[in-house]
Design a protein around this motif. Structure first.
Motif, PDB file in Angstrom:
ATOM      1  N   VAL A 109       0.851  -1.198   0.000  1.00 23.54           N
ATOM      2  CA  VAL A 109       0.000   0.000   0.000  1.00 23.54           C
ATOM      3  C   VAL A 109       0.882   1.241   0.000  1.00 23.54           C
ATOM      4  CG1 VAL A 109      -1.872  -1.165   1.220  1.00 23.54           C
ATOM      5  CG2 VAL A 109      -0.101   0.044   2.529  1.00 23.54           C
ATOM      6  N   SER A 110       0.258   2.379  -0.223  1.00 20.84           N
ATOM      7  CA  SER A 110       1.008   3.633  -0.186  1.00 20.84           C
ATOM      8  C   SER A 110       1.278   4.025   1.260  1.00 20.84           C
ATOM      9  CB  SER A 110       0.210   4.752  -0.867  1.00 20.84           C
ATOM     10  OG  SER A 110      -0.937   5.073  -0.101  1.00 20.84           O
ATOM     11  N   ARG A 111       2.315   4.820   1.450  1.00 17.12           N
ATOM     12  CA  ARG A 111       2.659   5.251   2.801  1.00 17.12           C
ATOM     13  C   ARG A 111       1.580   6.158   3.387  1.00 17.12           C
ATOM     14  NH1 ARG A 111       8.950   6.945   2.546  1.00 17.12           N
ATOM     15  NH2 ARG A 111       8.617   7.238   4.791  1.00 17.12           N
ATOM     16  N   SER A 112       0.908   6.938   2.526  1.00 17.98           N
ATOM     17  CA  SER A 112      -0.160   7.817   3.024  1.00 17.98           C
ATOM     18  C   SER A 112      -1.329   6.996   3.557  1.00 17.98           C
ATOM     19  CB  SER A 112      -0.631   8.774   1.926  1.00 17.98           C
ATOM     20  OG  SER A 112      -1.142   8.055   0.816  1.00 17.98           O
ATOM     21  N   SER A 113      -1.685   5.901   2.843  1.00 16.30           N
ATOM     22  CA  SER A 113      -2.767   5.036   3.326  1.00 16.30           C
ATOM     23  C   SER A 113      -2.378   4.361   4.641  1.00 16.30           C
ATOM     24  CB  SER A 113      -3.103   3.964   2.285  1.00 16.30           C
ATOM     25  OG  SER A 113      -3.592   4.540   1.101  1.00 16.30           O
ATOM     26  N   LEU A 114      -1.109   3.936   4.711  1.00 19.42           N
ATOM     27  CA  LEU A 114      -0.634   3.299   5.938  1.00 19.42           C
ATOM     28  C   LEU A 114      -0.676   4.281   7.101  1.00 19.42           C
ATOM     29  CD1 LEU A 114       0.625   0.914   7.429  1.00 19.42           C
ATOM     30  CD2 LEU A 114       2.868   1.739   6.666  1.00 19.42           C
ATOM     31  N   ARG A 115      -0.267   5.530   6.856  1.00 12.94           N
ATOM     32  CA  ARG A 115      -0.292   6.530   7.922  1.00 12.94           C
ATOM     33  C   ARG A 115      -1.704   6.724   8.462  1.00 12.94           C
ATOM     34  NH1 ARG A 115       2.628  10.040   4.355  1.00 12.94           N
ATOM     35  NH2 ARG A 115       4.871   9.591   4.518  1.00 12.94           N
ATOM     36  N   GLU A 116      -2.690   6.727   7.557  1.00  7.81           N
ATOM     37  CA  GLU A 116      -4.081   6.899   7.992  1.00  7.81           C
ATOM     38  C   GLU A 116      -4.496   5.745   8.888  1.00  7.81           C
ATOM     39  OE1 GLU A 116      -8.577   7.544   6.131  1.00  7.81           O
ATOM     40  OE2 GLU A 116      -6.828   7.404   4.800  1.00  7.81           O
ATOM     41  N   ALA A 117      -4.110   4.518   8.504  1.00  4.26           N
ATOM     42  CA  ALA A 117      -4.462   3.349   9.319  1.00  4.26           C
ATOM     43  C   ALA A 117      -3.763   3.404  10.676  1.00  4.26           C
ATOM     44  CB  ALA A 117      -4.074   2.071   8.579  1.00  4.26           C
ATOM     45  N   ILE A 118      -2.510   3.818  10.671  1.00  2.53           N
ATOM     46  CA  ILE A 118      -1.764   3.903  11.932  1.00  2.53           C
ATOM     47  C   ILE A 118      -2.387   4.950  12.852  1.00  2.53           C
ATOM     48  CG2 ILE A 118       0.435   4.690  12.924  1.00  2.53           C
ATOM     49  CD1 ILE A 118       1.848   3.152  10.693  1.00  2.53           C
ATOM     50  N   GLN A 119      -2.843   6.063  12.280  1.00  2.00           N
ATOM     51  CA  GLN A 119      -3.494   7.075  13.106  1.00  2.00           C
ATOM     52  C   GLN A 119      -4.769   6.530  13.748  1.00  2.00           C
ATOM     53  OE1 GLN A 119      -2.445  10.090  14.167  1.00  2.00           O
ATOM     54  NE2 GLN A 119      -0.532   9.456  13.171  1.00  2.00           N
ATOM     55  N   LYS A 120      -5.493   5.703  13.005  1.00  2.00           N
ATOM     56  CA  LYS A 120      -6.693   5.069  13.569  1.00  2.00           C
ATOM     57  C   LYS A 120      -6.312   4.159  14.748  1.00  2.00           C
ATOM     58  CE  LYS A 120      -9.712   4.983   9.492  1.00  2.00           C
ATOM     59  NZ  LYS A 120     -10.972   5.427  10.120  1.00  2.00           N
ATOM     60  N   LEU A 121      -5.227   3.400  14.562  1.00  2.00           N
ATOM     61  CA  LEU A 121      -4.785   2.484  15.613  1.00  2.00           C
ATOM     62  C   LEU A 121      -4.266   3.257  16.822  1.00  2.00           C
ATOM     63  CD1 LEU A 121      -3.063  -0.150  13.336  1.00  2.00           C
ATOM     64  CD2 LEU A 121      -5.022  -0.578  14.843  1.00  2.00           C
ATOM     65  N   ILE A 122      -3.669   4.420  16.589  1.00  2.87           N
ATOM     66  CA  ILE A 122      -3.227   5.259  17.707  1.00  2.87           C
ATOM     67  C   ILE A 122      -4.433   5.780  18.470  1.00  2.87           C
ATOM     68  CG2 ILE A 122      -2.142   7.470  18.291  1.00  2.87           C
ATOM     69  CD1 ILE A 122      -0.105   6.917  16.044  1.00  2.87           C
ATOM     70  N   SER A 123      -5.473   6.195  17.724  1.00  2.00           N
ATOM     71  CA  SER A 123      -6.683   6.699  18.383  1.00  2.00           C
ATOM     72  C   SER A 123      -7.401   5.595  19.160  1.00  2.00           C
ATOM     73  CB  SER A 123      -7.637   7.323  17.356  1.00  2.00           C
ATOM     74  OG  SER A 123      -8.148   6.333  16.476  1.00  2.00           O
ATOM     75  N   GLU A 124      -7.244   4.340  18.692  1.00  2.00           N
ATOM     76  CA  GLU A 124      -7.829   3.202  19.394  1.00  2.00           C
ATOM     77  C   GLU A 124      -6.943   2.722  20.545  1.00  2.00           C
ATOM     78  OE1 GLU A 124      -8.659   0.034  16.683  1.00  2.00           O
ATOM     79  OE2 GLU A 124      -9.815   1.300  15.313  1.00  2.00           O
ATOM     80  N   LYS A 125      -5.787   3.387  20.704  1.00  2.00           N
ATOM     81  CA  LYS A 125      -4.812   3.035  21.753  1.00  2.00           C
ATOM     82  C   LYS A 125      -4.231   1.635  21.572  1.00  2.00           C
ATOM     83  CE  LYS A 125      -6.794   6.208  25.145  1.00  2.00           C
ATOM     84  NZ  LYS A 125      -5.850   7.272  24.742  1.00  2.00           N
ATOM     85  N   VAL A 126      -4.180   1.200  20.299  1.00  2.00           N
ATOM     86  CA  VAL A 126      -3.482  -0.046  19.980  1.00  2.00           C
ATOM     87  C   VAL A 126      -2.001   0.260  19.779  1.00  2.00           C
ATOM     88  CG1 VAL A 126      -3.245  -1.909  18.275  1.00  2.00           C
ATOM     89  CG2 VAL A 126      -5.516  -1.098  18.948  1.00  2.00           C
ATOM     90  N   LEU A 127      -1.722   1.419  19.188  1.00  4.70           N
ATOM     91  CA  LEU A 127      -0.353   1.855  18.939  1.00  4.70           C
ATOM     92  C   LEU A 127      -0.098   3.186  19.622  1.00  4.70           C
ATOM     93  CD1 LEU A 127      -0.075   1.129  15.096  1.00  4.70           C
ATOM     94  CD2 LEU A 127       0.701  -0.336  16.982  1.00  4.70           C
ATOM     95  N   ILE A 128       1.184   3.501  19.777  1.00  6.06           N
ATOM     96  CA  ILE A 128       1.559   4.807  20.316  1.00  6.06           C
ATOM     97  C   ILE A 128       2.766   5.312  19.535  1.00  6.06           C
ATOM     98  CG2 ILE A 128       3.021   3.751  22.101  1.00  6.06           C
ATOM     99  CD1 ILE A 128       2.299   6.140  23.902  1.00  6.06           C
ATOM    100  N   SER A 129       2.743   6.584  19.180  1.00  6.94           N
ATOM    101  CA  SER A 129       3.860   7.202  18.475  1.00  6.94           C
ATOM    102  C   SER A 129       4.675   7.971  19.500  1.00  6.94           C
ATOM    103  CB  SER A 129       3.342   8.152  17.398  1.00  6.94           C
ATOM    104  OG  SER A 129       4.401   8.775  16.724  1.00  6.94           O
TER     105      SER A 129
END
Length: 256
Positions: free
Chosen positions: A44-64
């Motif tokens: 996938v594109s990096r922009s699409s991946l960033r959007e997914a990662i932001q969703k996971l951060i908002s769900e508190k699955v990931l942290i930046s």
């Protein structure tokens, strides 16, 4: 129709990333692959991946985290982040030699976690420890020292989990977060030197066997021996790197 496509793609990527975390057994505090690498893996594109990662951060699955990198989150991470990681990050940033204080503290803390793990590990804990140890062996011929280092971290955190002491566990997570930025390069280098890798493997196995045997004294000794070796090895690697850096700064003899 096209306007609704990106969110659906991001939602699918969210599930793909969650599946990857599960398949690779990435635990709290573990770092995800670099954005470019992960985007290539998922196609996938990096922009699409960033959007997914932001969703996971908002769900508190990931942290930046500051300094770069995205990590698997856990519900207790604010305690570790605020009480251990952030104050020490400031010290390390001001004076890199504080990283050796972190290694010395690990020497004491991990002897305790290993001791308690040998006393308290359940059958499930022992199964997980064995699996984490086996995972470290998978990278013996690997050309990816980052994955090897992460397998090492998972093994040590599994020991901390088996101690069934939440303060020890969170302290360990904090230490490894600090090490991601302060000594990770040297830790990765340890896995590219076959003789060092072999020593690490032997030491990990001794820690594992002591815990599986329920022998806390042996486990504590094994942990101290291992951390002493890691400390001296990393210090030696840093000194070598500093020496090489000084050499490269010498003026060219033609310019004299």
């Amino acid at each position: 129709m096209s306007a609704s496509q990106p969110p659906r793609l991001a939602d699918r990527l969210v599930e793909h990333v969650k599946a990857m975390i599960h398949e690779r057994k990435l635990q709290a505090g573990m770092r995800l692959p670099a954005e470019r690498q992960l985007a290539n893996e998922l196609g996938v594109s990096r922009s699409s991946l960033r959007e997914a990662i932001q969703k996971l951060i908002s769900e508190k699955v990931l942290i930046s985290r500051r300094g770069g990198g995205t990590y698997v989150c856990d519900e207790l991470s604010p305690w570790s982040e605020q009480c251990i990681v952030e104050p020490l990050k400031t010290l390390v940033a001001d004076d890199p030699d504080y990283r050796y204080d972190i290694l010395e503290a690990r020497h004491a803390i991990e002897a305790s976690t290993a001791w308690h793990a040998a006393m308290r590990a359940t059958a499930a804990d022992k199964e997980k420890l064995q699996a984490c140890f086996d995972a470290t062996l998978e990278f013996k011929e690997s050309d990816n020292p980052d994955l090897a280092a992460q397998a090492d971290v998972r093994f040590h955190l599994a020991i901390a989990e088996a101690s069934h002491n939440v303060v020890l566990l969170q302290t360990m997570r904090g230490f490894f977060d600090l090490m991601q930025s302060s000594v990770m390069h040297s830790r990765q280098r340890m896995y590219t030197v076959p003789t060092i890798f072999a020593r690490l493997t032997q030491q990990h196995e001794e820690m594992l066997q002591a815990i599986l045997a329920g022998d806390p004294e042996r486990a504590g000794r094994a942990a101290k021996s291992h951390l002493g070796f890691v400390h001296s090895t990393i210090k030696g690697l840093h000194e070598d790197e500093a020496r090489l850096a000084r050499i490269t700064r010498l003026p060219d003899e033609n310019s004299l």
